[in-house]
Design an enzyme around this catalytic site. Structure first.
Site, PDB file in Angstrom:
ATOM      1  N   LYS A  34     -14.822 -12.815 126.793  1.00 16.15           N
ATOM      2  CA  LYS A  34     -14.842 -11.782 127.835  1.00 16.15           C
ATOM      3  C   LYS A  34     -16.282 -11.335 128.096  1.00 16.15           C
ATOM      4  O   LYS A  34     -17.167 -11.587 127.268  1.00 16.15           O
ATOM      5  CB  LYS A  34     -13.976 -10.589 127.399  1.00 16.15           C
ATOM      6  CG  LYS A  34     -14.461  -9.891 126.139  1.00 16.15           C
ATOM      7  CD  LYS A  34     -13.423  -8.874 125.631  1.00 16.15           C
ATOM      8  CE  LYS A  34     -13.913  -8.190 124.369  1.00 16.15           C
ATOM      9  NZ  LYS A  34     -12.855  -7.368 123.758  1.00 16.15           N
ATOM     10  N   ARG A 128      -4.264   1.939 123.114  1.00 17.30           N
ATOM     11  CA  ARG A 128      -5.092   1.432 124.189  1.00 17.30           C
ATOM     12  C   ARG A 128      -4.139   0.654 125.090  1.00 17.30           C
ATOM     13  O   ARG A 128      -3.353   1.263 125.810  1.00 17.30           O
ATOM     14  CB  ARG A 128      -6.257   0.593 123.628  1.00 17.30           C
ATOM     15  CG  ARG A 128      -7.400   0.467 124.600  1.00 17.30           C
ATOM     16  CD  ARG A 128      -8.595  -0.250 124.024  1.00 17.30           C
ATOM     17  NE  ARG A 128      -8.354  -1.651 123.685  1.00 17.30           N
ATOM     18  CZ  ARG A 128      -9.319  -2.512 123.390  1.00 17.30           C
ATOM     19  NH1 ARG A 128     -10.585  -2.129 123.389  1.00 17.30           N
ATOM     20  NH2 ARG A 128      -9.042  -3.759 123.095  1.00 17.30           N
ATOM     21  N   TYR A 242     -44.902   7.081 127.855  1.00 15.87           N
ATOM     22  CA  TYR A 242     -44.386   8.276 128.521  1.00 15.87           C
ATOM     23  C   TYR A 242     -44.188   9.418 127.538  1.00 15.87           C
ATOM     24  O   TYR A 242     -43.790   9.199 126.392  1.00 15.87           O
ATOM     25  CB  TYR A 242     -43.037   7.953 129.178  1.00 15.87           C
ATOM     26  CG  TYR A 242     -43.158   7.115 130.424  1.00 15.87           C
ATOM     27  CD1 TYR A 242     -43.851   7.588 131.542  1.00 15.87           C
ATOM     28  CD2 TYR A 242     -42.586   5.861 130.490  1.00 15.87           C
ATOM     29  CE1 TYR A 242     -43.951   6.815 132.696  1.00 15.87           C
ATOM     30  CE2 TYR A 242     -42.676   5.085 131.633  1.00 15.87           C
ATOM     31  CZ  TYR A 242     -43.359   5.572 132.732  1.00 15.87           C
ATOM     32  OH  TYR A 242     -43.463   4.810 133.858  1.00 15.87           O
ATOM     33  N   MET A 290     -39.291   1.022 131.466  1.00 17.41           N
ATOM     34  CA  MET A 290     -38.391   0.147 132.213  1.00 17.41           C
ATOM     35  C   MET A 290     -38.681  -1.332 131.957  1.00 17.41           C
ATOM     36  O   MET A 290     -37.774  -2.146 131.803  1.00 17.41           O
ATOM     37  CB  MET A 290     -38.507   0.436 133.715  1.00 17.41           C
ATOM     38  CG  MET A 290     -37.486  -0.325 134.542  1.00 17.41           C
ATOM     39  SD  MET A 290     -37.604   0.009 136.292  1.00 17.41           S
ATOM     40  CE  MET A 290     -36.996   1.667 136.407  1.00 17.41           C
TER      41      MET A 290
END
Ligand SMILES: *Cc1c(COP(=O)(O)O)cnc(C)c1O
Length: 345
Positions: A34, A128, A242, A290
């Site tokens: 999956k 679930r 940062y 990032m």
């Protein structure tokens, strides 16, 4: 131009883990692929596992099942864990996919569409997906698999594991001759009475050990590497990154590496994170940005173009996940499409 950050997938290590899990479980392994095989690429992963003998696969979404059917051809059984959703039955039937039916409406929709090969999920306590044992349907034509899922497989001492196992053993008495599947990766390591007829590992195929710790029986499959873009000397008192996330109390040499949260380096990796660089584990300092991270390489000759391993054979996936405050599953599925997958083996 080669990419500065890559996710290498060692298909020989994958094959090794598949056979290692077979040897431990002593029943067939039905791989879970999956979420694009946990981010590694469902098609190359499933192709290799088929070559190793796998004939039954699990995906979560129907979309993953269609892609896999297209790639693997008609032979393997492909179960869809979501089941038969909405008006999706005809498309599942056309693609020869087997939904794992989770509740009465799914079963009704499947039958109304003409049905065929499918599985059934019994919820043995996780709350679930799946039928409660007392609401489970009578056996019906086409039913080929009955399964349940452990809530606490990565904590072996939890009494719930055996309670679920016993509830499953009782529930499946109703379905003689139907394949019984209970254990995920963690369940494979709980012992032979958790194996039933077939096991359903995902994460351990991809190298994560039981209880979220590295295990000598399994090999690293995925290696996340990022190249050093710049090396700089940071004088005492200056900060890195940062929000001045790191301050140099002694002179520091910092290697800036080309992977950040836009590549899947979780921002929660600071302040405990480390990478394998220049032959040793070295700390990630300051905030993850990032596109880059900063690594303390003081006292080394690490240079531009060297490659840092975020996880792999030297910095295990499980340790990297723990350092980021998460689990191997999230770390693997967080590696973004910007990072090319490179296959070997
Ligand atoms: C994801 C999943 C698995 C595989 O779990 P791992 O812990 O990765 O081995 C097995 N069964 C079900 C129902 C799942 O959702």
């Amino acid at each position: 131009m080669p990419s500065l950050a890559t996710l290498s997938v060692d298909l020989n290590a994958l094959a090794h883990n598949f056979h290692a899990l077979e040897a431990i479980a002593r029943v067939p392994v039905h791989p879970v692929v999956k979420a694009d095989a946990y981010g590694l690429g469902a098609i190359p992963v499933a192709r290799r596992l088929m070559a190793e003998g796998a004939r039954t696969f699990f995906v979560a979404r129907a979309s993953g099942g269609f892609a896999l059917r297209e790639a693997l051809g008609p032979e393997p059984v492909i179960h869809v864990l979501d089941g038969c959703v909405g008006d999706g039955a005809p498309a599942l039937i056309a693609a020869g996919l087997s939904p794992i039916l989770n509740h009465g409406d799914q079963l009704a929709a499947w039958r109304a569409a003409g049905g065929g090969a499918c599985g059934l999920q019994i919820d043995t306590g996780m709350n679930r997906l799946g039928f409660r044992p007392e609401e489970a349907p009578e056996p019906f034509p086409g039913l080929g698999l009955v399964m349940s899922h452990l809530a606490c497989a990565d904590t072996p001492d939890t009494p719930m594991n055996r309670q679920q196992r016993d509830a499953f053993a009782t529930a499946v008495q109703r379905y003689p001759g139907v394949v019984r599947s209970f254990a995920n990766s963690g369940g494979v390591f709980l012992g032979p009475d958790f194996g039933f007829d077939a096991v359903r590992p995902g994460i351990s195929l991809y190298g994560s050990g039981p209880e979220g710790r590295p295990d000598a029986r399994l090999k690293a499959v995925a290696t996340f590497m990022a190249e050093v873009l710049q090396v700089r000397d940071v004088p005492v008192g200056e900060s890195v990154g940062y929000s001045q996330g790191f301050r140099a109390e002694t002179p520091r040499r910092i290697a800036v590496c080309a992977a950040g949260y836009a590549d899947g380096v979780l921002r929660s990796t600071s302040p405990w994170g480390a990478v394998w660089l220049g032959g040793a584990l070295r700390s990630i300092v300051g905030r993850v940005s990032m596109d880059v991270i900063a690594v303390d390489v003081t006292g080394t000759d690490v240079a531009v173009g060297d490659r840092a391993e975020l996880f792999g054979a030297n910095r295990s996936l499980d340790e990297a996940a723990t350092a980021a405050g998460t689990i191997a599953y999230e770390l693997l599925t967080s590696v973004t499409p910007r990072v090319p997958r490179v296959y070997s083996g």
